[in-house]
Design a protein around this motif. Structure first.
Motif, PDB file in Angstrom:
ATOM      1  N   LYS A   1       0.819  -1.220   0.000  1.00 26.31           N
ATOM      2  CA  LYS A   1       0.000   0.000   0.000  1.00 26.31           C
ATOM      3  C   LYS A   1       0.849   1.265   0.000  1.00 26.31           C
ATOM      4  O   LYS A   1       0.510   2.261  -0.642  1.00 26.31           O
ATOM      5  CB  LYS A   1      -0.927  -0.011   1.216  1.00 26.31           C
ATOM      6  CG  LYS A   1      -1.867   1.180   1.311  1.00 26.31           C
ATOM      7  CD  LYS A   1      -2.864   1.024   2.447  1.00 26.31           C
ATOM      8  CE  LYS A   1      -2.198   1.161   3.799  1.00 26.31           C
ATOM      9  NZ  LYS A   1      -3.210   1.177   4.901  1.00 26.31           N
ATOM     10  N   SER A   2       1.964   1.224   0.706  1.00 23.04           N
ATOM     11  CA  SER A   2       2.810   2.409   0.815  1.00 23.04           C
ATOM     12  C   SER A   2       3.853   2.504  -0.295  1.00 23.04           C
ATOM     13  O   SER A   2       4.632   3.460  -0.326  1.00 23.04           O
ATOM     14  CB  SER A   2       3.512   2.426   2.171  1.00 23.04           C
ATOM     15  OG  SER A   2       4.335   1.279   2.319  1.00 23.04           O
ATOM     16  N   ASP A   3       3.873   1.524  -1.196  1.00 21.61           N
ATOM     17  CA  ASP A   3       4.822   1.525  -2.308  1.00 21.61           C
ATOM     18  C   ASP A   3       4.195   2.263  -3.494  1.00 21.61           C
ATOM     19  O   ASP A   3       3.355   1.722  -4.209  1.00 21.61           O
ATOM     20  CB  ASP A   3       5.171   0.087  -2.693  1.00 21.61           C
ATOM     21  CG  ASP A   3       6.223   0.010  -3.798  1.00 21.61           C
ATOM     22  OD1 ASP A   3       6.626   1.070  -4.331  1.00 21.61           O
ATOM     23  OD2 ASP A   3       6.616  -1.123  -4.145  1.00 21.61           O
ATOM     24  N   THR A   4       4.604   3.487  -3.691  1.00 18.48           N
ATOM     25  CA  THR A   4       3.994   4.308  -4.749  1.00 18.48           C
ATOM     26  C   THR A   4       4.296   3.781  -6.147  1.00 18.48           C
ATOM     27  O   THR A   4       3.597   4.133  -7.110  1.00 18.48           O
ATOM     28  CB  THR A   4       4.491   5.753  -4.646  1.00 18.48           C
ATOM     29  OG1 THR A   4       5.927   5.768  -4.737  1.00 18.48           O
ATOM     30  CG2 THR A   4       4.069   6.379  -3.320  1.00 18.48           C
ATOM     31  N   LYS A   5       5.312   2.937  -6.263  1.00 16.36           N
ATOM     32  CA  LYS A   5       5.656   2.378  -7.563  1.00 16.36           C
ATOM     33  C   LYS A   5       4.830   1.140  -7.903  1.00 16.36           C
ATOM     34  O   LYS A   5       4.877   0.659  -9.040  1.00 16.36           O
ATOM     35  CB  LYS A   5       7.144   2.031  -7.606  1.00 16.36           C
ATOM     36  CG  LYS A   5       8.055   3.255  -7.496  1.00 16.36           C
ATOM     37  CD  LYS A   5       9.520   2.852  -7.581  1.00 16.36           C
ATOM     38  CE  LYS A   5      10.437   4.077  -7.477  1.00 16.36           C
ATOM     39  NZ  LYS A   5      11.877   3.691  -7.526  1.00 16.36           N
ATOM     40  N   ALA A   6       4.102   0.622  -6.934  1.00 19.53           N
ATOM     41  CA  ALA A   6       3.292  -0.585  -7.173  1.00 19.53           C
ATOM     42  C   ALA A   6       2.049  -0.224  -7.977  1.00 19.53           C
ATOM     43  O   ALA A   6       1.211   0.567  -7.531  1.00 19.53           O
ATOM     44  CB  ALA A   6       2.898  -1.212  -5.852  1.00 19.53           C
ATOM     45  N   LYS A   7       1.932  -0.766  -9.163  1.00 22.61           N
ATOM     46  CA  LYS A   7       0.792  -0.485 -10.045  1.00 22.61           C
ATOM     47  C   LYS A   7       0.007  -1.736 -10.415  1.00 22.61           C
ATOM     48  O   LYS A   7      -1.187  -1.669 -10.672  1.00 22.61           O
ATOM     49  CB  LYS A   7       1.290   0.190 -11.328  1.00 22.61           C
ATOM     50  CG  LYS A   7       2.087   1.477 -11.098  1.00 22.61           C
ATOM     51  CD  LYS A   7       1.273   2.554 -10.402  1.00 22.61           C
ATOM     52  CE  LYS A   7       2.106   3.824 -10.200  1.00 22.61           C
ATOM     53  NZ  LYS A   7       1.350   4.855  -9.434  1.00 22.61           N
ATOM     54  N   SER A   8       0.705  -2.883 -10.471  1.00 23.46           N
ATOM     55  CA  SER A   8       0.034  -4.109 -10.896  1.00 23.46           C
ATOM     56  C   SER A   8       0.639  -5.315 -10.185  1.00 23.46           C
ATOM     57  O   SER A   8       1.853  -5.376  -9.972  1.00 23.46           O
ATOM     58  CB  SER A   8       0.136  -4.284 -12.410  1.00 23.46           C
ATOM     59  OG  SER A   8       1.482  -4.263 -12.829  1.00 23.46           O
ATOM     60  N   VAL A   9      -0.201  -6.259  -9.826  1.00 24.41           N
ATOM     61  CA  VAL A   9       0.207  -7.417  -9.033  1.00 24.41           C
ATOM     62  C   VAL A   9      -0.247  -8.698  -9.717  1.00 24.41           C
ATOM     63  O   VAL A   9      -1.356  -8.767 -10.258  1.00 24.41           O
ATOM     64  CB  VAL A   9      -0.399  -7.336  -7.613  1.00 24.41           C
ATOM     65  CG1 VAL A   9      -0.188  -8.631  -6.854  1.00 24.41           C
ATOM     66  CG2 VAL A   9       0.201  -6.170  -6.836  1.00 24.41           C
ATOM     67  N   TYR A  10       0.607  -9.698  -9.674  1.00 23.00           N
ATOM     68  CA  TYR A  10       0.293 -11.024 -10.209  1.00 23.00           C
ATOM     69  C   TYR A  10       0.184 -11.976  -9.022  1.00 23.00           C
ATOM     70  O   TYR A  10       1.071 -12.045  -8.165  1.00 23.00           O
ATOM     71  CB  TYR A  10       1.399 -11.487 -11.156  1.00 23.00           C
ATOM     72  CG  TYR A  10       1.014 -12.596 -12.113  1.00 23.00           C
ATOM     73  CD1 TYR A  10       0.705 -12.316 -13.438  1.00 23.00           C
ATOM     74  CD2 TYR A  10       0.975 -13.921 -11.698  1.00 23.00           C
ATOM     75  CE1 TYR A  10       0.357 -13.319 -14.332  1.00 23.00           C
ATOM     76  CE2 TYR A  10       0.630 -14.934 -12.573  1.00 23.00           C
ATOM     77  CZ  TYR A  10       0.322 -14.630 -13.893  1.00 23.00           C
ATOM     78  OH  TYR A  10      -0.035 -15.627 -14.769  1.00 23.00           O
ATOM     79  N   LEU A  11      -0.904 -12.734  -8.951  1.00 21.94           N
ATOM     80  CA  LEU A  11      -1.114 -13.723  -7.897  1.00 21.94           C
ATOM     81  C   LEU A  11      -0.808 -15.110  -8.447  1.00 21.94           C
ATOM     82  O   LEU A  11      -1.337 -15.497  -9.486  1.00 21.94           O
ATOM     83  CB  LEU A  11      -2.560 -13.682  -7.399  1.00 21.94           C
ATOM     84  CG  LEU A  11      -3.131 -12.319  -7.011  1.00 21.94           C
ATOM     85  CD1 LEU A  11      -4.584 -12.456  -6.556  1.00 21.94           C
ATOM     86  CD2 LEU A  11      -2.289 -11.656  -5.938  1.00 21.94           C
ATOM     87  N   ILE A  12       0.041 -15.840  -7.765  1.00 21.82           N
ATOM     88  CA  ILE A  12       0.350 -17.205  -8.179  1.00 21.82           C
ATOM     89  C   ILE A  12       0.492 -18.058  -6.928  1.00 21.82           C
ATOM     90  O   ILE A  12       1.069 -17.629  -5.923  1.00 21.82           O
ATOM     91  CB  ILE A  12       1.627 -17.274  -9.053  1.00 21.82           C
ATOM     92  CG1 ILE A  12       1.848 -18.706  -9.558  1.00 21.82           C
ATOM     93  CG2 ILE A  12       2.847 -16.733  -8.328  1.00 21.82           C
ATOM     94  CD1 ILE A  12       2.909 -18.810 -10.642  1.00 21.82           C
ATOM     95  N   GLY A  13      -0.071 -19.257  -6.978  1.00 19.27           N
ATOM     96  CA  GLY A  13      -0.022 -20.110  -5.804  1.00 19.27           C
ATOM     97  C   GLY A  13      -0.231 -21.567  -6.136  1.00 19.27           C
ATOM     98  O   GLY A  13      -0.520 -21.939  -7.276  1.00 19.27           O
ATOM     99  N   GLN A  14      -0.079 -22.382  -5.102  1.00 18.28           N
ATOM    100  CA  GLN A  14      -0.250 -23.823  -5.251  1.00 18.28           C
ATOM    101  C   GLN A  14      -1.743 -24.166  -5.245  1.00 18.28           C
ATOM    102  O   GLN A  14      -2.522 -23.566  -4.508  1.00 18.28           O
ATOM    103  CB  GLN A  14       0.475 -24.538  -4.107  1.00 18.28           C
ATOM    104  CG  GLN A  14       1.984 -24.327  -4.145  1.00 18.28           C
ATOM    105  CD  GLN A  14       2.622 -24.419  -2.763  1.00 18.28           C
ATOM    106  OE1 GLN A  14       2.085 -23.888  -1.792  1.00 18.28           O
ATOM    107  NE2 GLN A  14       3.779 -25.056  -2.679  1.00 18.28           N
ATOM    108  N   ASP A  15      -2.117 -25.126  -6.075  1.00 19.74           N
ATOM    109  CA  ASP A  15      -3.524 -25.449  -6.267  1.00 19.74           C
ATOM    110  C   ASP A  15      -4.035 -26.398  -5.183  1.00 19.74           C
ATOM    111  O   ASP A  15      -4.210 -27.601  -5.387  1.00 19.74           O
ATOM    112  CB  ASP A  15      -3.733 -26.061  -7.658  1.00 19.74           C
ATOM    113  CG  ASP A  15      -5.208 -26.171  -8.025  1.00 19.74           C
ATOM    114  OD1 ASP A  15      -6.043 -25.627  -7.270  1.00 19.74           O
ATOM    115  OD2 ASP A  15      -5.522 -26.783  -9.064  1.00 19.74           O
ATOM    116  N   TYR A  16      -4.254 -25.819  -4.006  1.00 26.13           N
ATOM    117  CA  TYR A  16      -4.953 -26.512  -2.930  1.00 26.13           C
ATOM    118  C   TYR A  16      -5.553 -25.436  -2.041  1.00 26.13           C
ATOM    119  O   TYR A  16      -5.455 -24.240  -2.356  1.00 26.13           O
ATOM    120  CB  TYR A  16      -4.042 -27.484  -2.169  1.00 26.13           C
ATOM    121  CG  TYR A  16      -3.007 -26.888  -1.251  1.00 26.13           C
ATOM    122  CD1 TYR A  16      -2.985 -27.234   0.102  1.00 26.13           C
ATOM    123  CD2 TYR A  16      -2.020 -26.016  -1.707  1.00 26.13           C
ATOM    124  CE1 TYR A  16      -2.030 -26.723   0.963  1.00 26.13           C
ATOM    125  CE2 TYR A  16      -1.054 -25.507  -0.859  1.00 26.13           C
ATOM    126  CZ  TYR A  16      -1.065 -25.865   0.472  1.00 26.13           C
ATOM    127  OH  TYR A  16      -0.110 -25.358   1.324  1.00 26.13           O
TER     128      TYR A  16
END
Length: 430
Positions: free
Chosen positions: A176-191
């Motif tokens: 939230k406090s990272d002004t450079k953060a514009k887009s996020v990718y979510l990746i995880g294990q399928d369970y």
């Protein structure tokens, strides 16, 4: 909290040097031990995780026994640990619980699987209703499914780890406090856990930073991907500048290393990058890029080499000097301390009496504070988001497992700021 619990850390180093197991046995007297049973995966592909837990629990028990044990009306009793191997399975866990309860062990410890924890909660609820003269209390050190302290909460269950929503909240506070953060990718294990992490990320990012776009949301088979290059190609194509993942083990290390090999520069926000073997396996690929969240880490104090936190960590390393054994969970030490104090307040090892004493209990050491929320039996404690650094020149004093890599605090969240709402409606025994 008893004063002696607040002052134990100054004696830890001397205890460890003086052969802790022998000192503990000598100090705890000859009264019958108070037994605790740990149900954990001690065999199979993740046996190292079970072994790490056992080391931590034994270390914590040795400290209690070295100061005399746990005072009951007839005197001080030592704590004694019995380990039950569940082979990392639910059915085996229930079989081991039957053995534990048949031996009339009043306290069960488990944590390395939320599926196992959920099954144990159900089994203990039924067992305690059926056998009120042999009730059992469940202390959970790592199973982070939020349901365990929400809709599936139980009077007989206490969690000493931050749940998945709390951990995600800490990571999102940094994003939230990272002004450079514009887009996020979510990746995880399928369970189930991987799906919980993705759900929490979506909900919390939408509330905290609605301007951030989620440009990918992907689950992959757990423990089966050998080459993450195709996934990294998708992340690159998405334009993401940050990745959130609940991955652990090889699924985490191979993901980060694949990003490094592809020249992809993104920040990784993880739950477990500081876990067994991960820093060494990730190596240079994680420096400045990989973040992890925990209730404590060895470098929580900057530039104060004689801090109580350092003494605590060094005493553990004296007790377990092999680099492969260097994985310390503060929450397990807190758990055993709080259990011992609750037994003393209850003046009994009976599960309902100890549960009543644990509800609302406060913990305070020279470097850590926590309280057991009575409404849902969730421990509320600080959380740290830390970024991976090299030991040499990285501004840290301690590395992980002799790897040359460790973590430096990026954000500290006080206990009050880590708490999340609960939907628990606690049913207490009459």
């Amino acid at each position: 909290m008893h004063q002696r619990l607040r002052n134990t850390f100054s004696a830890m180093l001397a205890l460890a040097i003086c052969a802790a197991p022998c000192a503990a046995r000598a100090a705890a007297g000859s009264l019958a031990p108070i037994r605790v049973g740990m149900i954990e995966g001690m065999s199979g592909p993740f046996a190292n995780a079970g072994e790490a837990v056992e080391r931590n629990i034994r270390f914590a028990i040795e400290q209690v026994n070295a100061r005399g044990g746990v005072r009951l009306p007839d005197g001080k009793h030592p704590l004694a640990l019995t380990v039950f191997d569940n082979k990392q399975g639910v059915e085996d866990s229930l079989l081991q619980f039957k053995q534990l309860s048949d031996q009339r062990i009043p306290f069960v410890l488990e944590g390395n699987s939320s599926a196992v924890a959920g099954a144990l909660v159900e089994a203990i609820n039924k067992h305690n209703a059926r056998m009120p003269d042999n009730r059992v209390l469940f202390l959970n050190y790592s199973a982070v499914d939020p349901a365990l302290t929400n809709d599936k909460c139980s009077y007989w269950h206490f969690r000493f780890d931050a749940n998945a929503d709390m951990r995600m909240h800490a990571l999102v506070e940094v994003i939230k406090s990272d002004t450079k953060a514009k887009s996020v990718y979510l990746i995880g294990q399928d369970y189930n856990f991987g799906r919980q992490v993705a759900k929490a990320a979506r909900q919390q990012l939408a509330a905290a930073r609605p301007d951030i776009m989620i440009v990918g949301d992907e689950l992959h088979p757990i423990g089966k991907i050998k080459d993450f290059a195709p996934y990294i190609a998708k992340i690159r194509a998405s334009g993401a500048d940050a990745v959130i993942t609940g991955n652990w083990g090889n699924d985490l290390t191979l993901l980060v290393k694949a990003a490094k090999e592809a020249g992809l520069s993104v920040k990784f926000y993880t739950f477990y990058a500081n876990s067994l073997g991960a820093p060494a396996a990730i190596g240079d690929a994680g420096v400045g890029a990989v973040r992890a969240v925990a209730e404590w880490h060895p470098n929580v104090v900057d530039g104060v080499s004689n801090s109580p936190s350092d003494a605590f960590y060094r005493s553990f390393r004296q007790r377990y000097p092999q680099p492969k054994d260097d994985y310390l969970f503060l929450r397990m030490d807190v758990m055993i301390d709080m259990l011992a104090a609750a037994i003393e307040r209850a003046q009994s090892t009976e599960a309902a009496a100890v549960a009543k004493a644990l509800e609302g209990a406060q913990y305070k050491s020279q470097f850590h504070e926590a309280n057991m929320r009575a409404s849902d039996h969730q421990l509320i404690q600080p959380l740290y988001v830390a970024v991976m650094q090299k030991l040499a020149g990285g501004g840290i004093r301690f590395d992980n497992e002799g790897s040359g890599y460790g973590f430096k605090t990026e954000r500290f969240l006080a206990p009050a700021t880590t708490a999340m709402p609960t939907t628990c409606h606690m049913l207490r025994p009459k």
